[in-house]
Design a protein around this motif. Structure first.
Motif, PDB file in Angstrom:
ATOM      1  N   LEU A   1       0.835  -1.198   0.000  1.00 24.74           N
ATOM      2  CA  LEU A   1       0.000   0.000   0.000  1.00 24.74           C
ATOM      3  C   LEU A   1       0.870   1.248   0.000  1.00 24.74           C
ATOM      4  O   LEU A   1       0.597   2.204  -0.737  1.00 24.74           O
ATOM      5  CB  LEU A   1      -0.925  -0.020   1.219  1.00 24.74           C
ATOM      6  CG  LEU A   1      -1.760   1.235   1.482  1.00 24.74           C
ATOM      7  CD1 LEU A   1      -2.692   1.527   0.313  1.00 24.74           C
ATOM      8  CD2 LEU A   1      -2.549   1.072   2.786  1.00 24.74           C
ATOM      9  N   GLN A   2       1.944   1.236   0.808  1.00 24.55           N
ATOM     10  CA  GLN A   2       2.798   2.417   0.892  1.00 24.55           C
ATOM     11  C   GLN A   2       3.513   2.687  -0.423  1.00 24.55           C
ATOM     12  O   GLN A   2       3.695   3.839  -0.818  1.00 24.55           O
ATOM     13  CB  GLN A   2       3.805   2.268   2.029  1.00 24.55           C
ATOM     14  CG  GLN A   2       4.530   3.559   2.377  1.00 24.55           C
ATOM     15  CD  GLN A   2       3.581   4.670   2.823  1.00 24.55           C
ATOM     16  OE1 GLN A   2       2.664   4.410   3.597  1.00 24.55           O
ATOM     17  NE2 GLN A   2       3.793   5.886   2.339  1.00 24.55           N
ATOM     18  N   ASP A   3       3.939   1.626  -1.112  1.00 27.16           N
ATOM     19  CA  ASP A   3       4.572   1.810  -2.424  1.00 27.16           C
ATOM     20  C   ASP A   3       3.599   2.480  -3.397  1.00 27.16           C
ATOM     21  O   ASP A   3       3.990   3.351  -4.186  1.00 27.16           O
ATOM     22  CB  ASP A   3       5.026   0.465  -2.993  1.00 27.16           C
ATOM     23  CG  ASP A   3       6.240  -0.096  -2.286  1.00 27.16           C
ATOM     24  OD1 ASP A   3       6.941   0.681  -1.608  1.00 27.16           O
ATOM     25  OD2 ASP A   3       6.483  -1.315  -2.392  1.00 27.16           O
ATOM     26  N   TYR A   4       2.343   2.068  -3.347  1.00 32.53           N
ATOM     27  CA  TYR A   4       1.338   2.668  -4.230  1.00 32.53           C
ATOM     28  C   TYR A   4       1.122   4.135  -3.873  1.00 32.53           C
ATOM     29  O   TYR A   4       1.023   4.995  -4.765  1.00 32.53           O
ATOM     30  CB  TYR A   4       0.022   1.892  -4.098  1.00 32.53           C
ATOM     31  CG  TYR A   4      -1.053   2.379  -5.039  1.00 32.53           C
ATOM     32  CD1 TYR A   4      -1.011   2.070  -6.399  1.00 32.53           C
ATOM     33  CD2 TYR A   4      -2.114   3.162  -4.577  1.00 32.53           C
ATOM     34  CE1 TYR A   4      -1.994   2.526  -7.268  1.00 32.53           C
ATOM     35  CE2 TYR A   4      -3.096   3.617  -5.430  1.00 32.53           C
ATOM     36  CZ  TYR A   4      -3.030   3.297  -6.786  1.00 32.53           C
ATOM     37  OH  TYR A   4      -3.996   3.755  -7.639  1.00 32.53           O
TER      38      TYR A   4
ATOM     39  N   HIS B   1      -4.896   8.892   9.059  1.00 33.73           N
ATOM     40  CA  HIS B   1      -3.707   8.046   9.167  1.00 33.73           C
ATOM     41  C   HIS B   1      -2.753   8.279   7.997  1.00 33.73           C
ATOM     42  O   HIS B   1      -1.532   8.277   8.174  1.00 33.73           O
ATOM     43  CB  HIS B   1      -4.104   6.571   9.221  1.00 33.73           C
ATOM     44  CG  HIS B   1      -4.763   6.160  10.502  1.00 33.73           C
ATOM     45  ND1 HIS B   1      -4.491   6.757  11.713  1.00 33.73           N
ATOM     46  CD2 HIS B   1      -5.693   5.193  10.763  1.00 33.73           C
ATOM     47  CE1 HIS B   1      -5.211   6.177  12.661  1.00 33.73           C
ATOM     48  NE2 HIS B   1      -5.944   5.235  12.115  1.00 33.73           N
ATOM     49  N   LEU B   2      -3.314   8.479   6.817  1.00 36.11           N
ATOM     50  CA  LEU B   2      -2.495   8.758   5.634  1.00 36.11           C
ATOM     51  C   LEU B   2      -1.673  10.021   5.845  1.00 36.11           C
ATOM     52  O   LEU B   2      -0.458  10.055   5.584  1.00 36.11           O
ATOM     53  CB  LEU B   2      -3.400   8.902   4.399  1.00 36.11           C
ATOM     54  CG  LEU B   2      -2.748   9.392   3.107  1.00 36.11           C
ATOM     55  CD1 LEU B   2      -1.688   8.411   2.629  1.00 36.11           C
ATOM     56  CD2 LEU B   2      -3.813   9.604   2.021  1.00 36.11           C
ATOM     57  N   GLN B   3      -2.325  11.061   6.330  1.00 36.44           N
ATOM     58  CA  GLN B   3      -1.615  12.309   6.597  1.00 36.44           C
ATOM     59  C   GLN B   3      -0.534  12.112   7.652  1.00 36.44           C
ATOM     60  O   GLN B   3       0.592  12.610   7.517  1.00 36.44           O
ATOM     61  CB  GLN B   3      -2.601  13.387   7.054  1.00 36.44           C
ATOM     62  CG  GLN B   3      -1.939  14.735   7.331  1.00 36.44           C
ATOM     63  CD  GLN B   3      -2.960  15.815   7.696  1.00 36.44           C
ATOM     64  OE1 GLN B   3      -4.162  15.567   7.717  1.00 36.44           O
ATOM     65  NE2 GLN B   3      -2.472  17.009   7.987  1.00 36.44           N
ATOM     66  N   TYR B   4      -0.852  11.356   8.702  1.00 37.82           N
ATOM     67  CA  TYR B   4       0.111  11.124   9.789  1.00 37.82           C
ATOM     68  C   TYR B   4       1.367  10.425   9.268  1.00 37.82           C
ATOM     69  O   TYR B   4       2.491  10.829   9.589  1.00 37.82           O
ATOM     70  CB  TYR B   4      -0.545  10.284  10.882  1.00 37.82           C
ATOM     71  CG  TYR B   4       0.398   9.916  12.013  1.00 37.82           C
ATOM     72  CD1 TYR B   4       0.642  10.805  13.051  1.00 37.82           C
ATOM     73  CD2 TYR B   4       1.045   8.676  12.035  1.00 37.82           C
ATOM     74  CE1 TYR B   4       1.510  10.477  14.085  1.00 37.82           C
ATOM     75  CE2 TYR B   4       1.916   8.347  13.062  1.00 37.82           C
ATOM     76  CZ  TYR B   4       2.146   9.243  14.079  1.00 37.82           C
ATOM     77  OH  TYR B   4       3.014   8.916  15.085  1.00 37.82           O
TER      78      TYR B   4
ATOM     79  N   LEU C   1       7.769   4.758   8.543  1.00 37.53           N
ATOM     80  CA  LEU C   1       6.417   4.245   8.737  1.00 37.53           C
ATOM     81  C   LEU C   1       5.800   3.876   7.397  1.00 37.53           C
ATOM     82  O   LEU C   1       6.267   4.306   6.349  1.00 37.53           O
ATOM     83  CB  LEU C   1       5.543   5.289   9.436  1.00 37.53           C
ATOM     84  CG  LEU C   1       6.022   5.863  10.767  1.00 37.53           C
ATOM     85  CD1 LEU C   1       4.972   6.823  11.322  1.00 37.53           C
ATOM     86  CD2 LEU C   1       6.338   4.765  11.765  1.00 37.53           C
ATOM     87  N   GLU C   2       4.748   3.092   7.468  1.00 37.27           N
ATOM     88  CA  GLU C   2       3.979   2.792   6.255  1.00 37.27           C
ATOM     89  C   GLU C   2       2.514   2.598   6.616  1.00 37.27           C
ATOM     90  O   GLU C   2       2.188   2.102   7.693  1.00 37.27           O
ATOM     91  CB  GLU C   2       4.512   1.535   5.566  1.00 37.27           C
ATOM     92  CG  GLU C   2       4.279   0.245   6.332  1.00 37.27           C
ATOM     93  CD  GLU C   2       4.652  -0.986   5.536  1.00 37.27           C
ATOM     94  OE1 GLU C   2       4.767  -0.872   4.296  1.00 37.27           O
ATOM     95  OE2 GLU C   2       4.834  -2.071   6.133  1.00 37.27           O
ATOM     96  N   LEU C   3       1.643   3.004   5.705  1.00 40.80           N
ATOM     97  CA  LEU C   3       0.226   2.705   5.874  1.00 40.80           C
ATOM     98  C   LEU C   3       0.042   1.212   5.609  1.00 40.80           C
ATOM     99  O   LEU C   3       0.582   0.690   4.642  1.00 40.80           O
ATOM    100  CB  LEU C   3      -0.606   3.543   4.902  1.00 40.80           C
ATOM    101  CG  LEU C   3      -1.931   4.089   5.439  1.00 40.80           C
ATOM    102  CD1 LEU C   3      -1.675   4.984   6.638  1.00 40.80           C
ATOM    103  CD2 LEU C   3      -2.679   4.856   4.371  1.00 40.80           C
TER     104      LEU C   3
END
Length: 412
Positions: free
Chosen positions: A29-32, A86-89, A103-105
């Motif tokens: 997800l974080q890579d995307y 959470h994305l913003q954080y 960190l990663e979502l």
């Protein structure tokens, strides 16, 4: 936001958290997210630089990757709001200077903090339990550590003499050896890992059950048994048995601790079931007592590391085996930890603030970051963190209470 009730109903009624990665499994997800977000622009414009189209693209990717289906349009709107926060954080955290971690979502991106605390933690630290362990500490741990650190008078004299001899020998040796040799020696003294001895089992996932204490206890016993039997492999023990059958401080999926878990094993004749004969269910069941393959551990002794003492924590780790610890994981940096050495300013260290149980299996030194770290096995699955492990700053003021509530065990 206080509408947590609807969130919990959604979780348990529709099986919200079953991954369905399919074609999305090869990309995180974080890579995307990183492929869509202009980090430089986000640094200046913040969440305003993420237009609705980009956010909905990321949201759709997340839902497809983790198989999210919500019970209503209203619930999905609320989940999206949590996800966006959470994305913003995560994006803002990763743009901070001088961070030693990333960190990663992840799959918890649409969970509220209350949900995460309830479903992925589960350490209970009661006043009466702490008092019992302090008494036990005086009877068991302190004599054990005195054996390690307090020699009789003649031994102390010998130690002083050897210290003086070593000082002159090292001084003479340093005249003829390079700084690289010294660096290597320092590096070796800062590294210890029970995993290299093939006595640490694989990372497990407690799923949506607050029984981290049972997984951490099973980890300790697995390694202690492998050491006792001189085995080069481990037998997976059953955290489900501990969650189902232990009491007097343990409450199944609602939390527990090391002491009540060990006392149950002692009451069970020093035996524990194998994971294959008593498999994990992700929820509390009735205690099974028949049809089990149980391993005889022997007599189990345990004690507490002096509160906040990382030096004695390291000594106990190397002399006895992996250590059961409580950690204050209230920061969302634990929730979304990806890799690196986690260091959190002003992280609480009071024993009463510990909320999650894990197991320390070693320590090391990161040459790039020039930081010592603890190697900690978690029970949130292999896709969290570094293949299910956390590296936490070591000798950094008892980071997040790593030595505030730490227990070691012995099999005799």
């Amino acid at each position: 936001m206080r509408s947590y009730g609807i969130f919990f109903i959604g979780i348990f009624s529709i099986g919200l958290y079953t991954p369905c990665e399919g074609i999305f499994g090869s990309s995180s997800l974080q890579d995307y997210i990183d492929s869509l977000v202009d980090a430089a622009r986000f640094k200046f414009d913040g969440v305003l630089s993420l237009n609705d189209s980009a956010i909905h693209q990321i949201w759709s990717f997340f839902k497809n990757k983790y198989g999210r289906v919500y019970s209503s349009i209203d619930e999905e709107k609320q989940r999206l709001r949590v996800f966006r926060d959470h994305l913003q954080y995560v994006l803002e955290s990763n743009l901070q200077n001088l961070l030693t971690f990333e960190l990663e979502l992840n799959e918890f991106a649409d969970w509220t903090s209350d949900e995460f605390n309830s479903l992925k933690k589960g350490l209970i630290v009661s006043t009466s339990f702490r008092r019992d362990m302090i008494i036990y500490n005086q009877d068991l741990l302190q004599p054990g550590l005195r054996k390690l650190h307090r020699r009789p008078y003649h031994s102390r004299r010998l130690k002083r003499r050897l210290h003086h001899e070593r000082f002159f020998r090292d001084w003479f040796s340093n005249m003829f050896h390079s700084g690289k040799d010294k660096d290597n020696a320092i590096h070796q003294s800062n590294v210890f890992d029970w995993r290299t001895k093939s006595v640490v089992s694989s990372v497990k996932d407690q799923r949506k059950c607050g029984c981290c204490y049972a997984f951490a206890t099973a980890t300790i016993m697995e390694t202690l048994y492998a050491i006792k039997t001189n085995s080069s492999t481990t037998v997976d023990f059953s955290p489900q048995q501990i969650a189902d059958c232990s009491s007097n401080g343990n409450t199944g999926c609602s939390g527990g601790n090391f002491g009540p878990s060990v006392r149950y094993l002692l009451d069970n004749g020093g035996k524990i079931a194998t994971e294959s004969s008593y498999p994990y269910a992700g929820t509390r069941k009735s205690c099974r007592t028949s049809g089990l393959n149980e391993i005889q551990l022997g007599n189990i002794e345990y004690g507490m590391i002096p509160e906040g003492d990382e030096k004695k924590l390291a000594d106990a780790l190397t002399n006895y085996g992996p250590i059961f610890i409580g950690i204050d994981t209230d920061s969302k940096r634990f929730m979304f930890y990806k890799r690196g050495v986690l260091k959190i300013d002003n992280c609480p260290t009071r024993r009463q603030d510990m909320d999650h149980a894990m197991a320390i299996v070693g320590y090391g030194y990161d040459d790039t970051l020039q930081m010592s770290y603890w190697i900690i096995k978690n029970s949130w699955g292999k896709k969290w963190g570094e293949q299910g492990y956390l590296r936490l700053a070591k000798d950094a003021g008892n980071m997040c209470g790593v030595a505030s509530m730490a227990y070691y065990g012995k099999l005799t």
